[in-house]
Structures are given as structure tokens and as C-alpha cells.
Design a protein around this motif. Structure first.
Motif, PDB file in Angstrom:
ATOM      1  N   ARG A  17       0.827  -1.207   0.000  1.00 20.97           N
ATOM      2  CA  ARG A  17       0.000   0.000   0.000  1.00 20.97           C
ATOM      3  C   ARG A  17       0.862   1.258   0.000  1.00 20.97           C
ATOM      4  O   ARG A  17       0.584   2.210  -0.727  1.00 20.97           O
ATOM      5  CB  ARG A  17      -0.925   0.012   1.213  1.00 20.97           C
ATOM      6  CG  ARG A  17      -2.046  -0.977   1.131  1.00 20.97           C
ATOM      7  CD  ARG A  17      -2.843  -1.016   2.392  1.00 20.97           C
ATOM      8  NE  ARG A  17      -3.591   0.228   2.572  1.00 20.97           N
ATOM      9  CZ  ARG A  17      -4.749   0.302   3.196  1.00 20.97           C
ATOM     10  NH1 ARG A  17      -5.295  -0.787   3.695  1.00 20.97           N
ATOM     11  NH2 ARG A  17      -5.361   1.457   3.327  1.00 20.97           N
ATOM     12  N   ILE A  21       0.850   4.095  -3.092  1.00 18.30           N
ATOM     13  CA  ILE A  21       0.528   5.510  -2.874  1.00 18.30           C
ATOM     14  C   ILE A  21       1.663   6.393  -3.393  1.00 18.30           C
ATOM     15  O   ILE A  21       1.438   7.400  -4.065  1.00 18.30           O
ATOM     16  CB  ILE A  21       0.236   5.792  -1.387  1.00 18.30           C
ATOM     17  CG1 ILE A  21      -1.085   5.142  -0.984  1.00 18.30           C
ATOM     18  CG2 ILE A  21       0.229   7.285  -1.081  1.00 18.30           C
ATOM     19  CD1 ILE A  21      -2.300   5.654  -1.729  1.00 18.30           C
ATOM     20  N   ASN A 105      -6.135   5.346  -0.520  1.00 17.47           N
ATOM     21  CA  ASN A 105      -5.533   4.362   0.373  1.00 17.47           C
ATOM     22  C   ASN A 105      -6.589   3.728   1.262  1.00 17.47           C
ATOM     23  O   ASN A 105      -6.633   2.510   1.415  1.00 17.47           O
ATOM     24  CB  ASN A 105      -4.439   5.028   1.217  1.00 17.47           C
ATOM     25  CG  ASN A 105      -3.706   4.055   2.097  1.00 17.47           C
ATOM     26  OD1 ASN A 105      -3.370   2.959   1.680  1.00 17.47           O
ATOM     27  ND2 ASN A 105      -3.468   4.449   3.326  1.00 17.47           N
ATOM     28  N   LEU A 109      -7.319   0.294  -1.476  1.00 16.26           N
ATOM     29  CA  LEU A 109      -6.155  -0.586  -1.391  1.00 16.26           C
ATOM     30  C   LEU A 109      -6.399  -1.631  -0.316  1.00 16.26           C
ATOM     31  O   LEU A 109      -5.887  -1.553   0.789  1.00 16.26           O
ATOM     32  CB  LEU A 109      -4.874   0.219  -1.088  1.00 16.26           C
ATOM     33  CG  LEU A 109      -4.341   1.032  -2.231  1.00 16.26           C
ATOM     34  CD1 LEU A 109      -3.090   1.783  -1.798  1.00 16.26           C
ATOM     35  CD2 LEU A 109      -4.028   0.168  -3.430  1.00 16.26           C
TER      36      LEU A 109
END
Length: 115
Positions: A17, A21, A105, A109
Motif C-alpha cells: 500500500r 501511494i 488508500n 487498497l
């Protein structure tokens, strides 16, 4: 910062993750990185972030499969499902990047939801 998967699947997912990002943010401002991310996603993540993708599967990068609409939804609307894909959303208006990344996020994700 080098990303090395640990023995924990949760830790591996958290590292993934964080890299995704960073990759989205970089793709918004660096056309060369964005082009490489589309061409060879795993290589782009390795070369730029020293991140070894920990899973034995293909990675696709999709463009135009999400839209940022903070006033009408919870943020991102993603149209691709049931496949491991890096959805590269378009860059939001200036000043909204941090909020857009945080929302992406939090909302998209995850391997634990079916949206």
C-alpha cells in the motif's frame, strides 16, 4: 527506502500500500515514470522504490478506470473489480493531492472487500 516483504502477510500488504501511494503520486508529476509504470509495473516499482513485488502474479496498470469526485461520493469511484490491478487515477486539482491519496488508500487498497 527499500521495501522488503516480511513473513507477515499483513506487513507485506501494508508495504505494498505504501509503495502504491508513492507510485501514484510520482506518476501524477513524472510522465517518464508513469510511462514506465504502464510498460513494466514491477520493474518500475523495483527501480524507483527498490520494491520487489512479493506475489507471483501479473500486475496491470489501468488508466481512466477511476474518477475523483469528493463532493458526490466518498472520494474515488473505481470501476475495475476482482483482479489485482494498480488503478492509476488521474491527478486531482492542485491542493487536493494529499486528500485524494489518503482517500484512495483508505477506500481502494484492500484485498478484504468486494466493491
Amino acid at each position: 527506502m527499500q521495501y522488503k516483504p516480511t513473513s507477515s502477510n499483513y506487513d507485506t500488504f501494508i508495504q505494498y500500500r505504501a509503495v502504491i501511494i508513492r507510485a501514484i503520486a510520482l506518476a501524477w508529476k513524472d510522465p517518464a515514470f508513469k510511462a514506465e509504470l504502464f510498460k513494466e509495473p514491477k520493474s518500475a516499482l523495483k527501480e524507483t522504490f527498490q520494491y520487489d513485488f512479493p506475489y507471483d502474479m501479473d500486475v496491470n496498470v489501468l488508466d481512466g478506470s477511476a474518477r475523483w469526485s469528493p463532493t458526490s461520493t466518498v472520494g474515488w469511484t473505481v470501476t475495475a473489480q476482482n483482479t489485482v490491478r494498480l488503478v492509476l487515477p488521474p491527478k486531482p486539482e492542485a491542493g487536493e493531492e494529499a486528500v485524494a491519496l489518503a482517500t484512495y488508500n483508505a477506500q481502494h487498497l484492500t484485498f478484504l472487500t468486494n466493491y
